[in-house]
Design an enzyme around this catalytic site. Structure first.
Site, PDB file in Angstrom:
ATOM      1  CB  CYS A  69      -0.964  -0.001   1.179  1.00  0.00           C
ATOM      2  SG  CYS A  69      -2.081  -1.428   1.208  1.00  0.00           S
TER       3      CYS A  69
ATOM      4  CG  HIS B 287      -3.158   3.431   1.681  1.00  0.00           C
ATOM      5  ND1 HIS B 287      -3.703   2.955   0.500  1.00  0.00           N
ATOM      6  CD2 HIS B 287      -3.236   2.406   2.581  1.00  0.00           C
ATOM      7  CE1 HIS B 287      -4.088   1.702   0.679  1.00  0.00           C
ATOM      8  NE2 HIS B 287      -3.814   1.350   1.924  1.00  0.00           N
TER       9      HIS B 287
ATOM     10  CG  ASN C 114      -6.628  -0.905   1.159  1.00  0.00           C
ATOM     11  OD1 ASN C 114      -5.905  -0.600   0.220  1.00  0.00           O
ATOM     12  ND2 ASN C 114      -6.155  -1.225   2.354  1.00  0.00           N
TER      13      ASN C 114
END
EC number: 2.3.1.180
Length: 329
Positions: free
Chosen positions: A123, A256, A286
């Site tokens: 990520c 993020h 996500n």
């Protein structure tokens, strides 16, 4: 004659989400057939996610990257043949090798022999890729970079684990970064601590062409949350210091897009009003390395981010890795 200082700056952005949009209710109904209980309310309260997008079975990470790249190239107004560096941040590549970046280079029809490689920092991948491309451009080795975050995380989700399968989605975002005498990227900071590798991982490994072990994502949610809120503020402050900026000089924070609670916590610790934080996690979940460029492109295209404004991006992911960059758009 003194040689002018070389910088890198963002010329254009692009993004792509596969058309299969799966709402929380649709996912809840799917899980219920397997005897797994969850609900829209449970998911939203803990994550802020309302929907995610899943790629079709025959669609690969490089396919998503291609669509996002085309849009970024168009927005930047550059000739694809001028792109002499391609970096793809992904944890879900098409193949063990060659790299997704090489596959993307071919799909774009770029024949100039420029460098192409993948970055794997989960990520944090896009933050790592952007800092890397900036360094290459500042050194004079390359002039125009295509940076992509692209993922098909749906392929590594265990749909019997409600704590993880509701969180992730597929997508891609891209940025064209080009050499400039005008400052663009102002400061970056990257970090990792491999002692935390077990709290977020996909433990399967390739052994003589065969995958051994679990191919599904495993996560200790509480440990990830605790570590994330601790390191994100610190790395943001570090990147800001390198850019000679104070938090209040940041026009937009693009974290993020993992979990709304982690995002708002970091925003609050930096002393920024929530209105300056770009939030897209509610619409695509996500998407790992794709989440930052997806959010960046959304805010550019809807007019929130304007030329000359300061943008702070930051990410944290498996490894454990974390990073941040500050740039003037």
């Amino acid at each position: 004659m003194a040689q002018s200082t070389l910088y890198s700056r963002v010329l254009g952005t692009g993004s792509y989400l596969p058309p299969d949009r799966v709402t929380n209710q649709q996912l809840t109904d799917r899980l219920a057939k397997e005897g797994i209980e969850t609900s829209d309310e449970w998911i939203v309260a803990r994550t802020g996610i309302h929907a995610r997008h899943f790629a079709a079975p025959d669609v690969t990470t490089s396919d998503l990257a291609l669509e996002a790249s085309r849009r970024a190239i168009e927005a930047a107004g550059v000739d694809p043949q001028s792109i002499d560096l391609i970096i793809v941040a992904t944890s879900t590549p098409d193949f063990v090798f060659p790299s997704t970046a090489c596959l993307l280079q071919n799909k774009l029809g770029i024949k100039n022999g420029g460098a192409a490689f993948d970055v794997q920092a989960v990520c944090s991948g896009f933050a790592y890729a952007m800092a890397t491309a900036d360094s290459f451009i500042r050194s004079g080795q390359h002039r125009t970079a295509l940076i992509v975050g692209a993922e098909t995380f749906s392929r590594i989700l265990d749909f019997k684990d409600r704590t993880t399968c509701v969180l992730f989605g597929d997508g891609a975002g891209a940025v064209i970064l080009s050499a400039s005498e005008e400052p663009g990227v102002l400061g970056s900071a990257l970090h990792a601590d491999g002692s935390y590798s077990n709290i977020l991982c996909t433990p399967g490994n390739v052994n003589r062409g065969v995958i051994d072990g679990s191919v599904f994502l495993h996560m200790d949610g509480q440990a990830v949350f605790k570590l994330a809120v601790n390191v994100l503020e610190k790395v943001a402050i570090e990147a800001l210091a390198k850019a000679n900026l104070a938090p209040e000089q940041i026009d937009w924070l693009i974290p993020h897009q993992a979990n709304i609670r982690i995002m708002t916590s970091t925003c609050r610790k930096l002393g920024l009003p929530q209105e300056r934080m770009v939030v897209t996690v509610d619409q695509h979940g996500n998407t790992s390395a794709a989440s930052i460029p997806l959010a960046l492109d959304a805010a550019v295209r809807d007019g929130r981010i304007q030329r000359g404004q300061h943008v702070l991006i930051e990410g944290v992911g498996g490894g454990f890795t974390w990073g941040a960059s500050v740039f003037r758009f």
